[in-house]
Design a protein around this motif. Structure first.
Motif, PDB file in Angstrom:
ATOM      1  N   THR A 236       0.806  -1.216   0.000  1.00 54.43           N
ATOM      2  CA  THR A 236       0.000   0.000   0.000  1.00 54.43           C
ATOM      3  C   THR A 236       0.842   1.272   0.000  1.00 54.43           C
ATOM      4  OG1 THR A 236      -1.753  -1.173   1.142  1.00 54.43           O
ATOM      5  CG2 THR A 236      -1.873   1.213   1.165  1.00 54.43           C
ATOM      6  N   ALA A 237       1.843   1.366   0.856  1.00 53.04           N
ATOM      7  CA  ALA A 237       2.662   2.580   0.934  1.00 53.04           C
ATOM      8  C   ALA A 237       3.397   2.823  -0.380  1.00 53.04           C
ATOM      9  CB  ALA A 237       3.644   2.485   2.088  1.00 53.04           C
ATOM     10  N   ASP A 238       3.984   1.772  -0.935  1.00 48.45           N
ATOM     11  CA  ASP A 238       4.679   1.903  -2.212  1.00 48.45           C
ATOM     12  C   ASP A 238       3.705   2.292  -3.323  1.00 48.45           C
ATOM     13  OD1 ASP A 238       7.073   1.174  -1.007  1.00 48.45           O
ATOM     14  OD2 ASP A 238       6.871  -0.936  -1.573  1.00 48.45           O
ATOM     15  N   ASP A 239       2.530   1.671  -3.322  1.00 52.28           N
ATOM     16  CA  ASP A 239       1.535   1.962  -4.352  1.00 52.28           C
ATOM     17  C   ASP A 239       1.042   3.402  -4.264  1.00 52.28           C
ATOM     18  OD1 ASP A 239       1.748  -0.579  -5.395  1.00 52.28           O
ATOM     19  OD2 ASP A 239      -0.025  -1.351  -4.377  1.00 52.28           O
ATOM     20  N   LEU A 240       0.858   3.901  -3.052  1.00 52.30           N
ATOM     21  CA  LEU A 240       0.444   5.294  -2.883  1.00 52.30           C
ATOM     22  C   LEU A 240       1.508   6.253  -3.406  1.00 52.30           C
ATOM     23  CD1 LEU A 240      -1.246   5.163   0.637  1.00 52.30           C
ATOM     24  CD2 LEU A 240      -2.379   5.526  -1.566  1.00 52.30           C
ATOM     25  N   GLU A 241       2.760   5.925  -3.163  1.00 50.51           N
ATOM     26  CA  GLU A 241       3.855   6.759  -3.648  1.00 50.51           C
ATOM     27  C   GLU A 241       3.901   6.747  -5.177  1.00 50.51           C
ATOM     28  OE1 GLU A 241       8.706   7.049  -3.339  1.00 50.51           O
ATOM     29  OE2 GLU A 241       7.618   5.989  -1.767  1.00 50.51           O
ATOM     30  N   ILE A 242       3.759   5.561  -5.771  1.00 49.12           N
ATOM     31  CA  ILE A 242       3.746   5.451  -7.228  1.00 49.12           C
ATOM     32  C   ILE A 242       2.561   6.221  -7.796  1.00 49.12           C
ATOM     33  CG2 ILE A 242       3.378   3.846  -9.157  1.00 49.12           C
ATOM     34  CD1 ILE A 242       5.021   1.769  -7.499  1.00 49.12           C
ATOM     35  N   ALA A 243       1.385   6.064  -7.178  1.00 54.29           N
ATOM     36  CA  ALA A 243       0.184   6.761  -7.655  1.00 54.29           C
ATOM     37  C   ALA A 243       0.394   8.268  -7.642  1.00 54.29           C
ATOM     38  CB  ALA A 243      -1.028   6.381  -6.808  1.00 54.29           C
ATOM     39  N   ALA A 244       1.002   8.783  -6.587  1.00 56.24           N
ATOM     40  CA  ALA A 244       1.256  10.225  -6.497  1.00 56.24           C
ATOM     41  C   ALA A 244       2.228  10.678  -7.588  1.00 56.24           C
ATOM     42  CB  ALA A 244       1.805  10.570  -5.116  1.00 56.24           C
ATOM     43  N   LYS A 245       3.251   9.877  -7.846  1.00 58.58           N
ATOM     44  CA  LYS A 245       4.221  10.231  -8.885  1.00 58.58           C
ATOM     45  C   LYS A 245       3.581  10.174 -10.276  1.00 58.58           C
ATOM     46  CE  LYS A 245       8.357   8.801  -6.365  1.00 58.58           C
ATOM     47  NZ  LYS A 245       9.424   7.793  -6.258  1.00 58.58           N
ATOM     48  N   VAL A 246       2.771   9.156 -10.521  1.00 57.48           N
ATOM     49  CA  VAL A 246       2.096   9.056 -11.814  1.00 57.48           C
ATOM     50  C   VAL A 246       1.169  10.249 -12.003  1.00 57.48           C
ATOM     51  CG1 VAL A 246       0.401   7.736 -13.171  1.00 57.48           C
ATOM     52  CG2 VAL A 246       2.271   6.536 -12.015  1.00 57.48           C
TER      53      VAL A 246
ATOM     54  N   VAL B  70       7.546   6.211 -14.694  1.00 60.57           N
ATOM     55  CA  VAL B  70       7.638   6.450 -13.252  1.00 60.57           C
ATOM     56  C   VAL B  70       8.379   5.288 -12.584  1.00 60.57           C
ATOM     57  CG1 VAL B  70       6.297   6.662 -11.115  1.00 60.57           C
ATOM     58  CG2 VAL B  70       5.572   7.885 -13.173  1.00 60.57           C
ATOM     59  N   LYS B  71       9.341   5.649 -11.763  1.00 59.79           N
ATOM     60  CA  LYS B  71      10.133   4.651 -11.046  1.00 59.79           C
ATOM     61  C   LYS B  71       9.222   3.788 -10.171  1.00 59.79           C
ATOM     62  CE  LYS B  71      13.965   4.136  -7.862  1.00 59.79           C
ATOM     63  NZ  LYS B  71      14.879   4.783  -6.954  1.00 59.79           N
ATOM     64  N   GLY B  72       9.422   2.480 -10.246  1.00 55.34           N
ATOM     65  CA  GLY B  72       8.653   1.536  -9.434  1.00 55.34           C
ATOM     66  C   GLY B  72       7.468   0.932 -10.164  1.00 55.34           C
ATOM     67  N   VAL B  73       7.109   1.473 -11.336  1.00 52.12           N
ATOM     68  CA  VAL B  73       5.988   0.930 -12.098  1.00 52.12           C
ATOM     69  C   VAL B  73       6.445  -0.351 -12.786  1.00 52.12           C
ATOM     70  CG1 VAL B  73       4.449   1.310 -14.065  1.00 52.12           C
ATOM     71  CG2 VAL B  73       4.848   3.143 -12.415  1.00 52.12           C
TER      72      VAL B  73
ATOM     73  N   VAL C  96       0.018  -0.217 -12.686  1.00 51.74           N
ATOM     74  CA  VAL C  96      -0.828   0.950 -12.855  1.00 51.74           C
ATOM     75  C   VAL C  96      -1.938   0.630 -13.849  1.00 51.74           C
ATOM     76  CG1 VAL C  96      -0.900   3.357 -13.638  1.00 51.74           C
ATOM     77  CG2 VAL C  96       1.100   2.510 -12.388  1.00 51.74           C
ATOM     78  N   VAL C  97      -3.163   0.988 -13.466  1.00 53.26           N
ATOM     79  CA  VAL C  97      -4.312   0.861 -14.355  1.00 53.26           C
ATOM     80  C   VAL C  97      -4.821   2.271 -14.617  1.00 53.26           C
ATOM     81  CG1 VAL C  97      -6.624  -0.097 -14.665  1.00 53.26           C
ATOM     82  CG2 VAL C  97      -4.916  -1.390 -13.356  1.00 53.26           C
TER      83      VAL C  97
END
Length: 185
Positions: free
Chosen positions: A115-125, A171-174, A149-150
């Motif tokens: 969840t934490a990583d996904d939230l960070e990726i979502a914010a960057k995207v 985006v890094k982590g995607v 990412v969807v």
């Protein structure tokens, strides 16, 4: 409702619900004006989404929170990280049985502890989509599950859809990008 703390709590919950649904007067007007769908199509799609969400919540409110419902021109997208296969099947049956639904697409993943990583990726995207001046990024919804990412929504053209995917992939982590973006032209 004589208790002022209870009244304040109710008002706070109401404000949060309205804010999360983007139903502030200026948010609704701006969103409608920027949307590629007609106002009538937006209203119909919202009615479909709310009907499905309500039925899912009536069945199991906790599991319903794991299924995100999107609708564009009568095409329903069910997206989420949920292990309960029976509830997944119920969500699909519910969507298919909802009035004015033309098609149902599901994208379910197993639940993970990212969840934490996904939230960070979502914010960057989101940030990168908005920074891309050639996109109308306010109409692109996104879900991130385990680094995948969807992208969902209506965009102006196939070129916009391709650009959004390119931006998200950068985006890094995607790990993967799945596009359910619908070009209006």
């Amino acid at each position: 409702m004589n208790n002022p703390f209870r009244l304040a709590a109710c008002l706070t919950i109401l404000c949060l619900a309205l804010a999360s649904a983007a139903w502030t007067p200026w948010g609704a007007i701006y969103g409608s004006a920027r949307d590629e769908r007609s106002v009538g199509d937006q209203a119909s799609d919202n009615k479909i989404s709310l009907s499905i969400k309500g039925t899912l919540a009536d069945k199991d409110s906790k599991l319903a929170l794991k299924v995100h419902v999107y609708c564009f021109l009568g095409h329903v997208y069910l997206v989420g990280a949920i292990d309960d296969k029976d509830f997944r099947a119920f969500a699909i049956r519910t969507a298919k049985g909802t009035e004015n639904v033309g098609k149902v697409t599901d994208y379910f993943k197993k639940e993970t502890d990212t969840t934490a990583d996904d939230l960070e990726i979502a914010a960057k995207v989101r940030t990168d989509l908005i920074a891309e001046g050639d996109l109308s990024a306010t109409q692109i919804e996104q879900e991130v599950m385990d680094g995948e990412v969807v992208l969902l929504g209506m965009v102006r053209s196939k070129a916009d859809a391709a650009l959004a995917v390119k931006v998200a992939r950068g985006v890094k982590g995607v790990k993967k990008v799945t596009s359910f973006l619908i070009p209006s032209k």
